[in-house]
Enzyme design. Structure first.
Site, PDB file in Angstrom:
ATOM      1  N   TYR A 135       0.474  14.588   1.834  1.00 37.94           N
ATOM      2  CA  TYR A 135       1.410  15.209   0.982  1.00 37.94           C
ATOM      3  C   TYR A 135       1.501  16.886   1.511  1.00 37.94           C
ATOM      4  O   TYR A 135       2.281  17.585   0.791  1.00 37.94           O
ATOM      5  CB  TYR A 135       1.150  14.906  -0.328  1.00 37.94           C
ATOM      6  N   LYS A 185      -8.531   3.704   3.398  1.00 44.06           N
ATOM      7  CA  LYS A 185      -8.274   2.831   4.539  1.00 44.06           C
ATOM      8  C   LYS A 185      -9.227   3.314   5.685  1.00 44.06           C
ATOM      9  O   LYS A 185      -8.642   3.756   6.981  1.00 44.06           O
ATOM     10  CB  LYS A 185      -7.023   2.857   4.926  1.00 44.06           C
ATOM     11  N   ASP A 218      -6.042  -2.189   0.629  1.00 43.33           N
ATOM     12  CA  ASP A 218      -5.293  -3.392   0.707  1.00 43.33           C
ATOM     13  C   ASP A 218      -6.004  -4.538  -0.160  1.00 43.33           C
ATOM     14  O   ASP A 218      -5.418  -5.153  -0.933  1.00 43.33           O
ATOM     15  CB  ASP A 218      -5.012  -3.790   2.088  1.00 43.33           C
ATOM     16  N   ASP A 242      -1.275   7.142  -5.443  1.00 43.28           N
ATOM     17  CA  ASP A 242       0.127   7.052  -5.756  1.00 43.28           C
ATOM     18  C   ASP A 242       0.683   5.407  -5.733  1.00 43.28           C
ATOM     19  O   ASP A 242       1.197   5.092  -6.866  1.00 43.28           O
ATOM     20  CB  ASP A 242       1.187   7.743  -4.714  1.00 43.28           C
ATOM     21  N   ASP A 246       1.309   2.782  -9.323  1.00 44.63           N
ATOM     22  CA  ASP A 246       2.574   1.801  -9.948  1.00 44.63           C
ATOM     23  C   ASP A 246       2.057   0.582  -9.846  1.00 44.63           C
ATOM     24  O   ASP A 246       2.630  -0.298 -10.824  1.00 44.63           O
ATOM     25  CB  ASP A 246       3.805   2.127  -8.598  1.00 44.63           C
TER      26      ASP A 246
HETATM   27  C1  IPM Z   1       4.661  10.287  -8.327  1.00 44.50           C
HETATM   28  C2  IPM Z   1       5.880  10.394  -7.551  1.00 44.50           C
HETATM   29  C3  IPM Z   1       5.884  11.365  -6.473  1.00 44.50           C
HETATM   30  C4  IPM Z   1       4.420  11.436  -5.712  1.00 44.50           C
HETATM   31  C5  IPM Z   1       7.040  11.444  -5.369  1.00 44.50           C
HETATM   32  C6  IPM Z   1       8.452  11.766  -6.444  1.00 44.50           C
HETATM   33  C7  IPM Z   1       7.052  12.629  -4.502  1.00 44.50           C
HETATM   34  O1  IPM Z   1       6.032   9.121  -6.931  1.00 44.50           O
HETATM   35  O2  IPM Z   1       4.422  11.284  -9.011  1.00 44.50           O
HETATM   36  O3  IPM Z   1       4.015   9.482  -8.653  1.00 44.50           O
HETATM   37  O4  IPM Z   1       4.469  10.554  -4.763  1.00 44.50           O
HETATM   38  O5  IPM Z   1       3.548  11.770  -6.029  1.00 44.50           O
HETATM   39 MN    MN Z   2       4.379   7.547  -7.595  1.00 45.78          MN
END
Ligand code: IPM
Ligand code: MN
Ligand code: NAD
Length: 347
Positions: A135, A185, A218, A242, A246
């Site tokens: 990032y 990883k 993984d 990240d 999710d």
């Molecule tokens: C998050 C989002 C961001 C990230 C994107 C929008 C750049 O996915 O806040 O989780 O990857 O940090």
């Molecule tokens: Mn995200």
């Protein structure tokens, strides 16, 4: 308590408006005061002025607020995502908000897509490094848009960055079930992820009361699905954190229920739902405001308003259990119905 409201784009605007309503209600109910300012930096403004994060706005955010409540940035009319990157990632990096805490708890067993998982059976906290890894934006393209195009992004880890995040994660583990797993990883990304393992190895002896282990990311993704109850504090670099966050959110009801806090002690703190601007449902009333409201709960807790934070968290759980929620959670209410329900529940 000075709060900047940064709604951003799409449903970010809808859920921040909802959280603001809950904040105003909670302030009356729990007798605290605050000031807030709505700062509009969304795609609309970018398309109009070409500006992403003007320096004076950045300094205003940095110097004049205790915390920021952010919605989401991203708009299909800005395919490069440049305003989102410069605002969202820019704030995290320029304010050096190195901790991204993403708590994940199953409050209603029916929301878990896995068989046989009971309420309370999933309770994890993802601690994502928030300033480094791929990032950092170091890289670029050579001969872009030709058959010879070469693209490169550098993955950057610093020992200081690993150490400070792991210290935070160990301390957090001490307030929870005292288990920490570093997901990386290191088998493929030897240098940048190997550094995380070196850092863990050297810090772990200082926290003998915490069981610290490592998993390849993984395998971690697989075990989070097959054995979610095993996980307590999960540490990952910016990208691994990240992705796993999710996945974790999906285990307990999805992005509509996932809050986060980006912090660095002594600096303005940033609270935001994990989800994005969801262009597919903007304006339909289907946006679940709970992730933003739970992010407000994290903000209030960090600001010392614990009773209000607990009440907000309880109201959110109750709304889910009673199906007073949006369609993503199996309810039939709209964003504003849910917001009104939460306010009524606070009393
Ligand atoms: C998050 C989002 C961001 C990230 C994107 C929008 C750049 O996915 O806040 O989780 O990857 O940090
Ligand atoms: Mn995200
Ligand atoms: P997204 O999180 O916006 O949406 C993914 C899916 O989840 C969509 O189907 C959406 O309808 C659903 N969803 C998300 N939040 C919801 C909510 N509160 N209630 C109900 N359903 C919800 O991810 P995406 O579609 O990949 O990204 C859209 C835009 O948002 C992109 O520009 C992306 O870069 C950006 N984004 C921003 C942030 C942020 O600002 N923090 C985070 C993630 C994505």
């Amino acid at each position: 308590m000075r709060i900047a409201l940064l709604p951003g784009d799409g449903i970010g605007r809808e859920v921040v408006a909802a959280a603001k309503e809950v904040l105003e209600h909670a302030a009356r109910r729990f007798d605290f005061s605050f000031s807030s300012e709505w700062i509009d930096l969304g795609a609309e403004r970018y398309l109009r002025t070409g500006e992403t994060m003007p320096q004076h706005v950045f300094e205003h955010l940095r110097d004049d607020f205790d915390c920021i409540l952010l919605g989401a940035f991203g708009d299909p009319r800005v395919p490069t995502n440049i305003h989102a990157k410069e605002i969202l990632l820019g704030l995290r990096q320029r304010l050096d908000l190195y901790v991204n805490l993403r708590p994940v708890r199953l409050v209603d067993a029916r929301l878990c897509p896995l068989k046989g998982v009971v309420e309370g059976g999933i309770d994890m906290a993802i601690v994502r490094e928030n300033t480094e890894s791929v990032y950092v934006g170091i890289g670029g393209s050579f001969k872009p848009d030709t058959d010879d195009e070469i693209a490169q992004n550098i993955m950057l880890s610093t020992r200081r960055g690993c150490d400070r995040l792991l210290h935070y994660a160990f301390e957090l583990a001490r307030t929870r079930r005292r288990k920490l797993v570093l997901c990386d990883k290191a088998n493929a990304i030897e240098a940048a992820h190997g550094l995380w393992r070196k850092s863990l190895k050297s810090l772990a002896p200082r926290y003998p009361d915490v069981v610290a282990t490592t998993l390849y990311a993984d395998v971690a993704a697989m075990r989070m699905v097959t054995h979610p109850h095993e996980f307590d504090v999960i540490v990952g670099d910016n990208m691994i954190g990240d992705i796993l966050s999710d996945l974790a959110a999906a285990l307990v009801g999805g992005l509509g229920l996932a809050p986060s806090a980006s912090t660095h002690p002594g600096r303005v703190a940033l609270y935001e739902p994990v989800h994005g601007s969801a262009p597919d449902i903007v304006g339909t009333g289907k946006a679940n405001p709970l992730a933003a409201i739970l992010s407000l709960g994290m903000l209030l807790r960090d600001q010392g308003h614990c009773a209000a934070a607990l009440a907000i968290e309880a109201a959110c759980s109750q709304s889910v259990v009673e199906r007073a929620c949006t369609p993503d959670l199996g309810g039939a209410l709209t964003t504003s119905d849910v917001t009104a329900w939460i306010c009524a529940c606070l009393g």
